[in-house]
Scaffold this motif. Structure first.
Motif, PDB file in Angstrom:
ATOM      1  N   THR A   1      -7.743  -0.752   3.215  1.00 21.26           N
ATOM      2  CA  THR A   1      -6.598  -1.782   3.374  1.00 21.26           C
ATOM      3  C   THR A   1      -5.616  -1.144   5.044  1.00 21.26           C
TER       4      THR A   1
ATOM      5  N   THR B   1       0.659  -0.856  -0.451  1.00 20.41           N
ATOM      6  CA  THR B   1      -0.254   0.087   0.122  1.00 20.41           C
ATOM      7  C   THR B   1       0.566   0.587  -0.225  1.00 20.41           C
TER       8      THR B   1
ATOM      9  N   SER C   1      -9.508   1.163  -1.380  1.00 22.64           N
ATOM     10  CA  SER C   1      -9.591  -0.074  -1.025  1.00 22.64           C
ATOM     11  C   SER C   1      -7.638   0.148  -0.419  1.00 22.64           C
TER      12      SER C   1
ATOM     13  N   VAL D   1     -12.248   3.344  -6.033  1.00 27.48           N
ATOM     14  CA  VAL D   1     -12.820   2.356  -5.736  1.00 27.48           C
ATOM     15  C   VAL D   1     -10.265   1.975  -5.125  1.00 27.48           C
ATOM     16  N   TYR D   2      -9.987   2.793  -6.465  1.00 29.45           N
ATOM     17  CA  TYR D   2      -8.787   3.032  -5.818  1.00 29.45           C
ATOM     18  C   TYR D   2      -7.975   3.239  -4.354  1.00 29.45           C
TER      19      TYR D   2
ATOM     20  N   THR E   1      -8.674  -6.384  -4.182  1.00 29.12           N
ATOM     21  CA  THR E   1      -8.824  -4.943  -5.118  1.00 29.12           C
ATOM     22  C   THR E   1      -8.679  -3.372  -5.654  1.00 29.12           C
ATOM     23  N   GLN E   2      -7.361  -3.715  -4.596  1.00 27.21           N
ATOM     24  CA  GLN E   2      -6.764  -2.285  -5.016  1.00 27.21           C
ATOM     25  C   GLN E   2      -5.346  -3.112  -5.759  1.00 27.21           C
TER      26      GLN E   2
ATOM     27  N   SER F   1      -8.840  -9.235   0.814  1.00 28.99           N
ATOM     28  CA  SER F   1      -9.386  -8.512  -0.102  1.00 28.99           C
ATOM     29  C   SER F   1      -9.715  -7.552  -0.174  1.00 28.99           C
ATOM     30  N   ALA F   2      -9.558  -6.308   0.222  1.00 30.10           N
ATOM     31  CA  ALA F   2      -9.199  -5.082   0.167  1.00 30.10           C
ATOM     32  C   ALA F   2      -7.753  -5.008  -0.687  1.00 30.10           C
ATOM     33  N   SER F   3      -6.530  -5.902  -0.357  1.00 31.63           N
ATOM     34  CA  SER F   3      -5.173  -5.612  -0.951  1.00 31.63           C
ATOM     35  C   SER F   3      -5.318  -5.921  -2.561  1.00 31.63           C
TER      36      SER F   3
END
Length: 131
Positions: free
Chosen positions: A48, A6, A44, A40-41, A70-71, A66-68
């Motif tokens: 994260t 991230t 997320s 979204v980006y 999506t990212q 799941s957040a990663s």
């Protein structure tokens, strides 16, 4: 692990802002065809970080994963959208994959429903026998 993914994304955005100028980059990110990507980006990325620092255990790990994911998917779309014909090609590939994966997902959903129904039936029977 997820922090190592991230934080460089924030650096990538900062580099792009410095390279193209803050206002030009902001206009690019909130353009109508990229606005959903931006939401979204960036969402997320913050999700994260939030989940990494606040939620623990196995469920926290799955939420962060799941957040990663999506990212990563949003970043891939963003990078592909800059290629000539990338956005239309991505839509075509996504539609083809959806068409291909639909029967698999339907089968998985039905199998899960059967397993859940059998478990509930077993649970009800075992509860009735214990009374």
């Amino acid at each position: 692990m997820f922090l190592c993914w991230t934080f460089p994304q924030f650096t990538k955005i900062r580099y792009t802002v410095l390279n193209s100028g803050p206002m030009e980059h902001l206009k690019s990110m909130i353009a109508p065809d990229r606005l959903w990507f931006t939401l979204v980006y960036v969402g997320s990325m913050f999700m994260t970080l939030y989940l990494t620092f606040t939620v623990g255990g196995v469920s926290g790990y799955l939420w962060v994963l799941s957040a990663s994911a999506t990212q990563m998917l949003a970043l891939m779309y963003y990078l592909i959208s800059f290629l000539p014909g990338g956005a239309s090609g991505l839509k075509y590939v996504t539609a083809a994959m959806g068409h291909f994966l639909k029967p698999v997902l339907v089968f998985c959903a039905r199998a899960q429903a059967v397993c859940l129904a059998r478990f509930v039936g077993w649970f009800v029977r075992s509860s009735a026998n214990s009374d």
